[in-house]
Scaffold this active site. Sequence first.
Site, PDB file in Angstrom:
ATOM      1  N   GLU A  20     -11.700  -3.970  -2.635  1.00  0.00           N
ATOM      2  CA  GLU A  20     -10.556  -3.022  -3.146  1.00  0.00           C
ATOM      3  C   GLU A  20     -10.666  -3.123  -4.885  1.00  0.00           C
ATOM      4  O   GLU A  20      -9.483  -3.796  -5.315  1.00  0.00           O
ATOM      5  CB  GLU A  20      -9.372  -2.810  -2.560  1.00  0.00           C
ATOM      6  CG  GLU A  20      -9.438  -2.880  -0.993  1.00  0.00           C
ATOM      7  CD  GLU A  20      -8.021  -3.819  -0.425  1.00  0.00           C
ATOM      8  OE1 GLU A  20      -6.944  -3.354  -0.840  1.00  0.00           O
ATOM      9  OE2 GLU A  20      -8.375  -4.653   0.378  1.00  0.00           O
ATOM     10  N   HIS A  53       0.810  -1.261   0.075  1.00  0.00           N
ATOM     11  CA  HIS A  53      -0.013  -0.017   0.053  1.00  0.00           C
ATOM     12  C   HIS A  53       0.781   1.106  -0.175  1.00  0.00           C
ATOM     13  O   HIS A  53       0.487   2.283   0.845  1.00  0.00           O
ATOM     14  CB  HIS A  53      -1.076   0.040   1.137  1.00  0.00           C
ATOM     15  CG  HIS A  53      -1.896  -0.932   1.133  1.00  0.00           C
ATOM     16  ND1 HIS A  53      -2.414  -1.313  -0.044  1.00  0.00           N
ATOM     17  CD2 HIS A  53      -2.750  -1.630   2.071  1.00  0.00           C
ATOM     18  CE1 HIS A  53      -3.553  -2.433   0.079  1.00  0.00           C
ATOM     19  NE2 HIS A  53      -3.493  -2.641   1.250  1.00  0.00           N
ATOM     20  N   HIS A  96      -9.892   1.707   0.671  1.00  0.00           N
ATOM     21  CA  HIS A  96      -9.651   0.505   1.325  1.00  0.00           C
ATOM     22  C   HIS A  96     -10.951   0.618   2.436  1.00  0.00           C
ATOM     23  O   HIS A  96     -10.641   0.245   3.790  1.00  0.00           O
ATOM     24  CB  HIS A  96      -8.318   0.451   2.390  1.00  0.00           C
ATOM     25  CG  HIS A  96      -7.782  -1.014   2.706  1.00  0.00           C
ATOM     26  ND1 HIS A  96      -8.555  -1.552   3.388  1.00  0.00           N
ATOM     27  CD2 HIS A  96      -6.821  -1.662   2.501  1.00  0.00           C
ATOM     28  CE1 HIS A  96      -8.107  -2.931   3.593  1.00  0.00           C
ATOM     29  NE2 HIS A  96      -6.781  -2.842   2.884  1.00  0.00           N
TER      30      HIS A  96
END
Length: 393
Positions: free
Chosen positions: A358, A146, A221
């Site tokens: 996601e 991420h 998210h």
Amino acid sequence: MALPAAVAAVVGATAATTPTAAHRGGEGHGGGGPASIGKQYFGSTGGQSVYRYTLDSGHGVTVRILTYGGIIQQLDAPDRHGREADVVLGFRTLDDYVKYNSPTAGGGVYFGALIGRYANRIAKGTFTLDGKTYHVPVNNNGNSLHGGTVGFDKKIWSATEVKGKDGSVGLKLDYTSPDGEMGYPGTLKSEVTYTLGQDNKLTVHYQATTDKPTVVNLTNHTYWNLAGEASGDVYDQRLYLNADKYTPTDTTQIPTGQIATVKGTPMDFTSPTAIGARINSSDPQMLTGQGYDLNWVLNRSGGGLSLAAKASDPSSGRRLTIWTTQPGVQFYSGNFLTGSLVGISGHTYRQGDGFALETQHYPDSPNHGNFPSTELRPGQVYDQTTVFGLSAG
């Protein structure tokens, strides 16, 4: 960087710091009214002020968004009887987001946050672009997750209120990532616009440009629990994924490069299936992620928005429908919620208390030539859209 007309056609009062009874299972908005947007101070971090914007559809759906991380803190939606509840996981205070949304602080849950520059994983934090090798921070099982240790979820975004001609309200967030931030090349100018329509559709529109060749993969998210964020696990909630294939991973959750069929595996959600129906399977992929934590290859033909997923809660009748321009969706069943985090309503979050969908490009795409490319070059515009539709019945 305006919302494309084709996407806009599909999309069709300040809140208190803690949830009010009206938005925590109380009565709905009745006959409805015009959409509205409000703003309030939420706190400060690093000497910078953080604000919370409240988008109200006027028809039962209310979304609260922080300028810190572009986080969706709350999303209230009515059930089949018009009773509203917060259906996303979140924290009550800014301090909790700063402390627990960070992988370097033992959390790394990323509740509701915008993820970048690269959503999901990059193997060993290394990729090659135009013959040059780049190294980005390693923060998850020897890989980069991420965007690294300080991703877009930890940035304070500039905010501009938006009101659409169709009666929608929106919030445009901007962040410029300097060349070399977290090891990524190029100055990346990112713009994310949240738009809430009177039809109770929340659109997230991502755009970005760069001055050097780079890689980009942006997503949101949010963790969903359609029965309500403090109602327990989501295992009885039903999920449909418009995907016949997925990308298997190794034991560190990096794709092997294979694109495999879901048929005959616990990854088959081509018909609506309870999330918990096969979550205890001994399939190696399920053991690695301690549940679902994989990328599904969406069934697509051409560009534009395409159906990605449908989820529903039998008890409340709430339904979530997701359309996207992205090629994949990472389904995560909240496997690493351990009961150590206290949510917005004062309840602890335990394993399976929320699920994430996601929409994004595939994990580790820069290292797999057979995956859709995540490269962005000067003169090009990264342009992706995801629509979350809330309904009940």
